[in-house]
Design a protein around this motif. Structure first.
Motif, PDB file in Angstrom:
ATOM      1  N   GLU A  56      -0.389  -5.002  -0.979  1.00 27.07           N
ATOM      2  CA  GLU A  56      -1.771  -4.723  -1.356  1.00 27.07           C
ATOM      3  C   GLU A  56      -2.059  -5.074  -2.809  1.00 27.07           C
ATOM      4  N   THR A  57      -1.006  -5.204  -3.606  1.00 24.51           N
ATOM      5  CA  THR A  57      -1.218  -5.497  -5.029  1.00 24.51           C
ATOM      6  C   THR A  57      -0.296  -6.618  -5.478  1.00 24.51           C
ATOM      7  N   ASP A  58      -0.594  -7.208  -6.626  1.00 21.85           N
ATOM      8  CA  ASP A  58       0.328  -8.145  -7.236  1.00 21.85           C
ATOM      9  C   ASP A  58       1.493  -7.344  -7.817  1.00 21.85           C
ATOM     10  N   ILE A  59       2.600  -8.019  -8.026  1.00 18.51           N
ATOM     11  CA  ILE A  59       3.730  -7.317  -8.621  1.00 18.51           C
ATOM     12  C   ILE A  59       3.502  -7.218 -10.124  1.00 18.51           C
ATOM     13  N   ALA A  60       3.382  -5.962 -10.622  1.00 20.22           N
ATOM     14  CA  ALA A  60       2.991  -5.787 -12.015  1.00 20.22           C
ATOM     15  C   ALA A  60       4.075  -5.122 -12.838  1.00 20.22           C
ATOM     16  N   ASP A  61       5.058  -4.501 -12.191  1.00 19.28           N
ATOM     17  CA  ASP A  61       6.093  -3.824 -12.966  1.00 19.28           C
ATOM     18  C   ASP A  61       7.416  -3.849 -12.213  1.00 19.28           C
ATOM     19  N   ILE A  62       8.403  -3.231 -12.810  1.00 16.45           N
ATOM     20  CA  ILE A  62       9.746  -3.271 -12.238  1.00 16.45           C
ATOM     21  C   ILE A  62       9.771  -2.616 -10.857  1.00 16.45           C
ATOM     22  N   SER A  84      -7.259   9.133  20.764  1.00 15.12           N
ATOM     23  CA  SER A  84      -6.293   8.318  20.013  1.00 15.12           C
ATOM     24  C   SER A  84      -6.837   8.079  18.610  1.00 15.12           C
ATOM     25  N   SER A  85      -5.973   7.668  17.717  1.00  9.84           N
ATOM     26  CA  SER A  85      -6.445   7.469  16.339  1.00  9.84           C
ATOM     27  C   SER A  85      -6.857   6.013  16.116  1.00  9.84           C
ATOM     28  N   ILE A  86      -7.524   5.771  15.015  1.00 11.41           N
ATOM     29  CA  ILE A  86      -7.860   4.392  14.658  1.00 11.41           C
ATOM     30  C   ILE A  86      -7.166   4.019  13.346  1.00 11.41           C
ATOM     31  N   ASP A  87      -6.075   4.768  13.049  1.00 10.47           N
ATOM     32  CA  ASP A  87      -5.377   4.596  11.770  1.00 10.47           C
ATOM     33  C   ASP A  87      -4.930   3.169  11.493  1.00 10.47           C
ATOM     34  N   LEU A  88      -4.376   2.515  12.519  1.00  5.34           N
ATOM     35  CA  LEU A  88      -3.875   1.162  12.289  1.00  5.34           C
ATOM     36  C   LEU A  88      -5.018   0.203  11.976  1.00  5.34           C
ATOM     37  N   SER A  89      -6.145   0.402  12.651  1.00  7.68           N
ATOM     38  CA  SER A  89      -7.319  -0.436  12.360  1.00  7.68           C
ATOM     39  C   SER A  89      -7.776  -0.212  10.927  1.00  7.68           C
ATOM     40  N   LEU A  90      -7.751   1.060  10.517  1.00 13.52           N
ATOM     41  CA  LEU A  90      -8.125   1.373   9.134  1.00 13.52           C
ATOM     42  C   LEU A  90      -7.152   0.721   8.164  1.00 13.52           C
ATOM     43  N   GLN A  91      -5.860   0.769   8.514  1.00  8.51           N
ATOM     44  CA  GLN A  91      -4.834   0.196   7.642  1.00  8.51           C
ATOM     45  C   GLN A  91      -5.003  -1.324   7.522  1.00  8.51           C
ATOM     46  N   ALA A  92      -5.255  -1.950   8.668  1.00  7.20           N
ATOM     47  CA  ALA A  92      -5.436  -3.411   8.670  1.00  7.20           C
ATOM     48  C   ALA A  92      -6.623  -3.794   7.791  1.00  7.20           C
ATOM     49  N   THR A  93      -7.709  -3.038   7.943  1.00  7.35           N
ATOM     50  CA  THR A  93      -8.900  -3.319   7.141  1.00  7.35           C
ATOM     51  C   THR A  93      -8.632  -3.033   5.664  1.00  7.35           C
ATOM     52  N   GLY A  94      -7.864  -1.950   5.437  1.00  9.76           N
ATOM     53  CA  GLY A  94      -7.511  -1.589   4.067  1.00  9.76           C
ATOM     54  C   GLY A  94      -6.734  -2.701   3.384  1.00  9.76           C
ATOM     55  N   LEU A  95      -5.833  -3.342   4.134  1.00 10.33           N
ATOM     56  CA  LEU A  95      -5.035  -4.432   3.576  1.00 10.33           C
ATOM     57  C   LEU A  95      -5.930  -5.622   3.234  1.00 10.33           C
ATOM     58  N   ALA A  96      -6.813  -5.979   4.170  1.00 14.39           N
ATOM     59  CA  ALA A  96      -7.731  -7.096   3.921  1.00 14.39           C
ATOM     60  C   ALA A  96      -8.608  -6.781   2.709  1.00 14.39           C
ATOM     61  N   ARG A  97      -9.010  -5.515   2.617  1.00 19.89           N
ATOM     62  CA  ARG A  97      -9.878  -5.078   1.524  1.00 19.89           C
ATOM     63  C   ARG A  97      -9.141  -5.168   0.188  1.00 19.89           C
ATOM     64  N   ALA A  98      -7.878  -4.760   0.194  1.00 20.93           N
ATOM     65  CA  ALA A  98      -7.084  -4.827  -1.027  1.00 20.93           C
ATOM     66  C   ALA A  98      -6.893  -6.275  -1.478  1.00 20.93           C
ATOM     67  N   THR A 148      14.194 -19.289 -14.430  1.00 20.06           N
ATOM     68  CA  THR A 148      12.947 -19.690 -13.787  1.00 20.06           C
ATOM     69  C   THR A 148      12.313 -20.850 -14.534  1.00 20.06           C
ATOM     70  N   VAL A 149      11.454 -21.591 -13.852  1.00 16.94           N
ATOM     71  CA  VAL A 149      10.791 -22.707 -14.504  1.00 16.94           C
ATOM     72  C   VAL A 149       9.410 -22.313 -14.986  1.00 16.94           C
ATOM     73  N   ASP A 150       8.795 -21.355 -14.342  1.00 14.66           N
ATOM     74  CA  ASP A 150       7.379 -21.148 -14.577  1.00 14.66           C
ATOM     75  C   ASP A 150       6.961 -19.712 -14.252  1.00 14.66           C
ATOM     76  N   PRO A 151       7.301 -18.765 -15.110  1.00 14.75           N
ATOM     77  CA  PRO A 151       6.979 -17.389 -14.758  1.00 14.75           C
ATOM     78  C   PRO A 151       5.533 -17.038 -15.074  1.00 14.75           C
ATOM     79  N   ALA A 152       4.917 -16.256 -14.201  1.00 13.39           N
ATOM     80  CA  ALA A 152       3.590 -15.733 -14.534  1.00 13.39           C
ATOM     81  C   ALA A 152       3.804 -14.720 -15.655  1.00 13.39           C
ATOM     82  N   LYS A 153       2.815 -14.608 -16.506  1.00 10.57           N
ATOM     83  CA  LYS A 153       2.924 -13.664 -17.600  1.00 10.57           C
ATOM     84  C   LYS A 153       3.192 -12.263 -17.057  1.00 10.57           C
ATOM     85  N   ARG A 154       2.503 -11.947 -15.967  1.00  5.40           N
ATOM     86  CA  ARG A 154       2.658 -10.625 -15.382  1.00  5.40           C
ATOM     87  C   ARG A 154       4.108 -10.381 -14.947  1.00  5.40           C
TER      88      ARG A 154
END
Lengths: 313, 396
Positions: free
Chosen positions: B377-383, A247-261, B47-53
């Motif tokens: 995974e990221t902040d919203i930075a563009d459209i 089986s893969s560990i992709d979801l575990s990698l993804q979960a960790t990737g999200l925490a890492r991001a 909006t009342v308080d937009p982030a610059k980004r």
């Protein structure tokens, strides 16, 4: 910062001001201090955190050496008038308290002076070693701590003016009073904290005792573990794992990737916060506190006060 | 059951409330982008308080009190195109008050006296929650000018949102209050006759002589604008109660913001508004919820026990990236540590997901319907970020 006598804990809404205030209170008690915690609005956040019943204007000892109260302008006015003007309270005259309240609302600094005055009065009385205030959010704190000065400029004469002098002496003494600016590692919170520190430094003479970055996600990998992680994400290793493990560990990698991001984002915002602060006058203390979200409330305050004690000793 | 698709199809208002730090401003902007790309509506985000980004994400260097149109060019790199139009504005309290005074003042002299009154700025900042009043006034102004089909309002954080909604009523009450009448009575000597002398004495002792008189003077001027203000406040109130106005409450799935959301929703109900939609932000992505990840954590644990497989994996790694002279044993140890950390975070994710789904039940308790928006995974930075968030809102 716990060697001061008056601390205002402030920051953008939702960054954990009340939690930090309660935790600092507990940390100060652990250092053997007699502590008064004061919440500025009757939202009940502080009483929830301390797991006690609703607070009132009169301080109540909720555990050994830890007392708590909630601020109320009407009560502060009543107390102020009776202590300093030695006049029976104006509310005895029907309808007039309302007018007073209204005018106090209109004149710059009057309400703030009553509130700040009550806090300074607790410091002056000396029943507590430290008064920790779960203060107003970013938008109001500058007006609050600068209120005695504002009022003095606006109303050049009169007893209230005279009263503001001893308040200022307490507020503007960095040995006695400090503001603690709390933020999380989100972009908007960091920007608001920076603006606040700057405003405190330029518009008031009240010292910023510390900047606290709350809810910092823990570091996930060391540098060399990072390398392993990125290689584990490659096709060759992935297919070996599927082949051998079934089986893969992709979801575990993804979960960790999200925490890492999320951690990386936080690190970026902290870095920009630091470089922003470097443009301003130096701050005494810069604290990073770990993320204890998803933890029960009592545990949260215990953990944080433990962290704070360790950081501050 | 109101969905995001329903909300953006209606003409009218969407009032977005929620605790601080839950992503309310981004959600509001994303709703605006969604509406302007999915429909042909003319959309405004206030909006009342937009982030610059966020301003940058909308292609603006900064917002101002005036409405700014978002250009079609901004969507060049996006697969989604503008079908309607999109504008954004930030509420500037001071500027809006000045405009309001200018509009309601009966004559130029009154207007100038008010604008130049030394107490004016301070008063507009404080009395009857004037920030809130002005936010709602600004909203009404944008609505009544007829230039927009749909207006999305990002309210101030948390409980302040309620004072915003109460502001029109407060303004009416303020003008009809005995307080204002007393204060602006023709002569202050009348007041003294009303046995108010002790009060004036104390007020003068407390505040300094003459301050009260200045305040009274200001409000005497202000009262000349009563009719305009009260009429307006009534209209604003009617607009908020119009069925075309929807309320959305944004929260993250953590105890504190959620308690605030519940409080807000109950308070909305008390005021006879209904929470049409709850938006749960920063939820663990769907694919990481549930049993699939739990199973994979177990598999990963098997992998960790399997030393032969770990060393095979170690052999596959390209060593040149690691510090020079690293031996197989240390590298294998490093792989084990990394896998253990991955197992740990995967496990934490499943725990958070379980807690979040329990909290999601609470969300279901206060809103007709809710959507869950995944943690990004990221902040919203563009459209494109706003478009993506809008899509997530739409799928729910």
């Amino acid at each position: 910062m716990l060697d001061r006598q008056l601390l205002f804990i402030t920051g953008k809404g939702g960054v954990g001001k009340s939690t930090i205030a309660a935790s600092l209170g507990r940390a100060a008690v652990a250092q053997g201090k007699r502590v008064l915690l004061c919440e500025m609005d009757a939202k009940g956040a502080l009483s929830n955190l301390l797991q006690t019943s609703e607070l009132s204007f009169t301080p109540r000892e909720i555990s050994p050496n830890l007392s708590a109260m909630t601020m109320n302008t009407q009560d502060a006015l009543r107390e102020y008038v009776s202590i300093f003007l030695k006049t029976p309270f104006v509310a005895a005259i029907p309808g007039l308290a309302g007018i007073f309240d209204f005018v106090a609302d209109a004149a710059p600094g009057v309400k703030e002076v009553l509130v700040v005055g009550k806090l300074c009065y607790e410091v002056r009385k000396g029943n507590y070693d430290i008064v920790i205030v779960d203060a107003e959010s970013t938008g109001h704190i500058v007006a609050q701590v600068a209120a005695p000065t504002t009022l003095r400029n606006f109303v050049p004469l009169g007893p209230l003016n005279e009263q503001t002098l001893w308040m200022t002496a307490i507020l503007e003494d960095p040995q006695k009073t400090g503001v603690v600016v709390v933020t999380t590692c989100q972009e908007m919170a960091v920007n608001e904290a920076l603006e606040l520190v700057e405003a405190l430094q330029t518009k008031t003479k009240v010292d910023t005792a510390a900047v606290v970055v709350n809810r910092v996600p823990t570091e996930i990998f060391t540098k060399s573990q990072e390398l392993v992680f990125s290689q584990l994400n490659q096709a060759a290793t992935k297919s070996l794992i599927v082949q051998k493990l079934g089986s893969s560990i992709d979801l575990s990698l993804q979960a960790t990737g999200l925490a890492r991001a999320r951690r990386n984002l936080a690190t970026q915002h902290i870095a920009s916060f630091r470089s922003g602060l470097a443009q301003l006058k130096p701050i005494n203390q810069f604290l990073l506190l770990p993320d204890f979200s998803y933890q029960p409330t009592d545990f949260l305050v215990n953990k944080l006060s433990g962290e704070l004690e360790a950081e501050l000793s | 059951m109101t969905t995001v698709a329903d909300l953006i199809q209606r003409d009218g208002l969407i009032v977005v409330c929620g605790s601080g730090g839950v992503g309310k401003t981004s959600v509001s902007a994303a709703l605006g982008v969604l509406a302007a790309t999915q429909t042909e509506k003319r959309v405004l985000v206030l909006t009342v308080d937009p982030a610059k980004r966020l301003a940058n994400a909308l292609g603006l260097s900064e917002f101002g009190n005036a409405e700014v149109q978002i250009t079609r060019d901004l969507f060049k790199t996006s697969k989604t195109k503008l079908r309607g139009s999109l504008a954004a504005a930030m509420i500037d309290t001071k500027a809006s008050w000045d405009e309001l005074i200018t509009r309601h003042a009966p004559d130029e002299a009154t207007r100038n006296s008010v604008l130049q009154n030394s107490l004016y700025k301070n008063l507009t900042e404080r009395f009857v929650h004037s920030h809130d009043y002005i936010a709602i006034e600004r909203l009404y102004q944008a609505h009544s000018c007829g230039a927009y089909d749909l207006i999305i309002v990002d309210t101030p954080p948390s409980r302040n949102a309620l004072t915003v909604l109460d502001a029109p009523k407060r303004m009416q009450d303020f003008f009809s209050s005995r307080l204002l009448k007393l204060l602006t009575a023709n002569s202050q000597w009348q007041l003294l006759a009303l046995a108010a002398k002790p009060f004036y004495e104390i007020a003068d002792r407390l505040l300094g002589k003459g301050l009260l008189r200045d305040v009274a003077e200001f409000f005497t001027l202000f009262r000349t604008m009563e009719t305009g203000f009260v009429e307006r406040a009534k209209k604003v109130e009617a607009l908020l109660h119009d069925p075309k106005t929807s309320f959305a409450v944004v929260t993250t799935l953590e105890d504190a913001p959620l308690s605030e959301a519940e409080f807000l929703s109950a308070a909305l109900k008390e005021r006879k508004f209904s929470t049409n939609l709850a938006i749960a932000n920063r939820v663990i992505p769907k694919e990481l919820q549930g049993d699939a990840l739990v199973q994979q954590v177990q598999d990963l644990n098997k992998l960790l026990q399997d030393t032969a497989l770990v060393s095979e994996l170690t052999d596959l790694l390209s060593k040149e990236e690691f510090s020079a002279g690293i031996d197989d044993q240390s590298l294998s140890k490093l792989v084990t540590q990394t896998l253990a950390t991955i197992e740990n975070y995967a496990q934490v994710t499943t725990q958070i997901s379980v807690m979040q789904s329990a909290l999601l039940d609470r969300v279901a308790g206060f809103a007709d319907n809710f959507v869950a928006v995944p943690m990004l995974e990221t902040d919203i930075a563009d459209i494109n970020g706003l478009v993506a968030l809008g899509e997530n809102l739409n799928i729910g």
